[in-house]
Design an enzyme around this catalytic site. Structure first.
Site, PDB file in Angstrom:
ATOM      1  CG  ASP A 105      84.336  89.983  11.542  1.00 38.52           C
ATOM      2  OD1 ASP A 105      85.510  89.652  11.628  1.00 38.52           O
ATOM      3  OD2 ASP A 105      83.805  90.896  12.207  1.00 38.52           O
TER       4      ASP A 105
HETATM    5  N1  URA Z   1      85.884  95.273  12.048  1.00 37.59           N
HETATM    6  C1  URA Z   1      85.104  94.239  12.400  1.00 37.59           C
HETATM    7  O1  URA Z   1      84.638  94.166  13.514  1.00 37.59           O
HETATM    8  N2  URA Z   1      84.862  93.290  11.496  1.00 37.59           N
HETATM    9  C2  URA Z   1      85.346  93.308  10.235  1.00 37.59           C
HETATM   10  O2  URA Z   1      85.079  92.416   9.441  1.00 37.59           O
HETATM   11  C3  URA Z   1      86.149  94.388   9.904  1.00 37.59           C
HETATM   12  C4  URA Z   1      86.406  95.359  10.806  1.00 37.59           C
END
Ligand code: URA
Length: 245
Positions: A105
């Site tokens: 993310d």
């Molecule tokens: N889990 C999440 O919530 N975000 C990420 O970027 C990776 C794993």
């Protein structure tokens, strides 16, 4: 740029020594002109002929396997229509067109792999391979035993229970707890959703390892090629998972 006799030999026309003889005999031309023994050429641009026949060079495909420490605020994408910063902006000096392996993310930090080896990328991302991913997760305000048990046994996100995870409390301070969570799936925003599902607010999320690969001391925004032993280790991890099917 390489010596022409070397390029001719690499293209499989004849031995390097034989190519030198052809050059001396005036049978080799570079872009239409006879060449001398020390002349060099660029196989991507120049046209080399032997007795008037063009020599074709197979481009050597060099795979790259790169680890980036993704900082917060970068989108895992090759480009962004909203003109936000993208992770590939950070790969300065990488000439190959490499792609991110999976995604983090925008506000997640840490280990992100890149490669131009499509099979390798597929193997790591394929759900059946269950490559483990470990995160350092700072949550607020505190965590109790029920929440810990729920996270490790599995919680329902997007209508489906998550597979068992390994959850360790690394630090506990007033108003915040640092956890280490290892998951074996790769569902969308999985760690954030797992924490939200048990009522925890995620203040910071950082991926610290993917299978046997560890982020180590790599600084945010920096990248490096995987070392041969790291590549061997991750390949072994993927193969072993495959054998278990
Ligand atoms: N889990 C999440 O919530 N975000 C990420 O970027 C990776 C794993």
């Amino acid at each position: 740029m390489d010596r022409i006799q070397k390029l001719i030999a690499q293209a499989g026309i004849c031995s390097r020594r034989k190519a030198e003889e052809y050059i001396k005999e005036g049978r080799v031309k570079l872009n239409g002109r006879p060449v001398g023994l020390g002349d060099k050429a660029d196989p991507n641009k120049d046209i080399i002929t032997v007795d008037g026949e063009r020599v074709y060079f197979q481009k050597k495909k060099s795979f790259r396997y790169i680890m980036l420490n993704k900082p917060r605020g970068y989108v895992t994408s090759m480009s962004d229509e909203l003109d936000r910063r993208v992770v590939t902006d950070l790969l300065e000096g990488v000439n190959e067109r490499v792609y991110p392996v999976g995604r983090l993310d925008r506000n997640t930090e840490g280990l992100l792999l890149f490669t131009n080896d499509g099979n390798f990328a597929n193997d790591i991302m394929h759900p059946s391979r269950h490559v483990s991913k470990t995160y350092r997760v700072t949550v607020r305000p505190d965590i109790n035993d029920e929440q810990l048990v729920a996270l490790s046994e599995g919680v329902v996100i997007d209508g489906k229970k998550t597979a068992p995870a390994t959850v360790i409390v690394l630090e506990k301070q007033q108003g915040r707890v640092v956890l280490q969570i290892t998951i074996h799936e790769g569902r969308n925003r999985q760690v954030r959703k797992m924490c939200e599902a048990v009522g925890l607010e995620v203040a910071r999320l950082k991926r610290t390892s993917v299978g046997p690969l560890k982020l180590g001391m790599l600084q945010p925004g920096d990248w490096r090629d995987l070392k041969p032993d790291e590549l061997r280790a991750i390949r072994t991890a993927i193969t072993k998972k495959q054998d278990k099917q």
